[in-house]
Design a protein around this motif. Structure first.
Motif, short mmCIF file in Angstrom:
data_model
loop_
_atom_site.label_atom_id
_atom_site.label_comp_id
_atom_site.label_asym_id
_atom_site.label_seq_id
_atom_site.Cartn_x
_atom_site.Cartn_y
_atom_site.Cartn_z
N GLN A 13 -2.81 6.52 20.73
CA GLN A 13 -3.54 5.95 19.61
C GLN A 13 -3.75 4.45 19.79
N LEU A 14 -2.71 3.74 20.25
CA LEU A 14 -2.83 2.30 20.49
C LEU A 14 -3.87 2.01 21.57
N GLN A 15 -3.88 2.83 22.61
CA GLN A 15 -4.85 2.63 23.70
C GLN A 15 -6.28 2.87 23.21
N ALA A 16 -6.41 3.64 22.12
CA ALA A 16 -7.72 3.88 21.51
C ALA A 16 -8.07 2.80 20.48
N GLY A 17 -7.19 1.79 20.35
CA GLY A 17 -7.47 0.67 19.46
C GLY A 17 -6.95 0.84 18.05
N GLU A 18 -6.16 1.88 17.81
CA GLU A 18 -5.64 2.13 16.47
C GLU A 18 -4.27 1.48 16.27
N THR A 19 -3.96 1.17 15.01
CA THR A 19 -2.62 0.71 14.63
C THR A 19 -1.82 1.94 14.21
N VAL A 20 -0.54 1.99 14.59
CA VAL A 20 0.29 3.17 14.31
C VAL A 20 1.55 2.78 13.56
N VAL A 41 2.97 -0.83 14.51
CA VAL A 41 2.67 -1.43 15.81
C VAL A 41 1.15 -1.47 15.98
N ALA A 42 0.64 -2.63 16.40
CA ALA A 42 -0.80 -2.82 16.58
C ALA A 42 -1.11 -3.13 18.04
N PRO A 43 -2.33 -2.80 18.47
CA PRO A 43 -2.75 -3.20 19.83
C PRO A 43 -2.62 -4.73 19.96
N ASP A 47 -2.42 -12.45 26.24
CA ASP A 47 -2.16 -13.87 25.96
C ASP A 47 -1.60 -14.11 24.56
N GLU A 48 -1.48 -13.05 23.76
CA GLU A 48 -0.87 -13.17 22.42
C GLU A 48 0.64 -12.96 22.46
N LEU A 98 4.95 -4.99 17.54
CA LEU A 98 5.43 -4.74 16.19
C LEU A 98 4.90 -5.80 15.24
N ILE A 99 4.25 -5.36 14.15
CA ILE A 99 3.70 -6.34 13.19
C ILE A 99 4.38 -6.24 11.83
N GLN A 100 5.09 -5.12 11.57
CA GLN A 100 5.74 -4.97 10.26
C GLN A 100 6.88 -3.97 10.36
N VAL A 101 7.98 -4.26 9.62
CA VAL A 101 9.10 -3.34 9.48
C VAL A 101 9.36 -3.16 7.98
#
Length: 103
Positions: A13-20, A41-43, A47-48, A98-101
């Protein structure tokens, strides 16, 4: 055929550009992520990424939601939050950040 790991579906899903979002089990990230907490978790772009980020990645064939412990040029050292180092990987083995817990 590639063996299916716990995160294979999320990686696709991440490789398809989706957030999971998912609830990983285990204590290797204790103090940052407790077992069973909802992790989003987001793509991510190469450099980020920074030391201290938590990434969904693959090291030596195993899938982890672990910390970037160090960055050397184009290589990222992956480890958990209780002292273990998994190894060095390139960005090709990092699938998301990881963007949120949540509880």
């Amino acid at each position: 055929m590639t063996p299916i790991g716990w995160a294979t579906h999320y990686i696709e899903q991440l490789q398809a550009g989706e957030t999971v979002s998912f609830r990983p089990r285990g204590n290797s990230m204790k103090g940052k992520i407790e077992s069973g907490q909802l992790c989003t978790v987001a793509p991510v772009l190469e450099d980020e990424l920074q030391k201290g980020d938590i990434v969904l990645c693959k090291v030596n064939g195993s899938q982890y939601l672990h910390l970037i412990k160090a960055i050397q040029g184009k290589r990222f050292q992956i480890g958990n939050n209780i002292g273990r180092i998994n190894g060095w990987i390139t960005f090709q083995s990092i699938y998301g950040k990881l963007i949120q817990v949540e509880p």
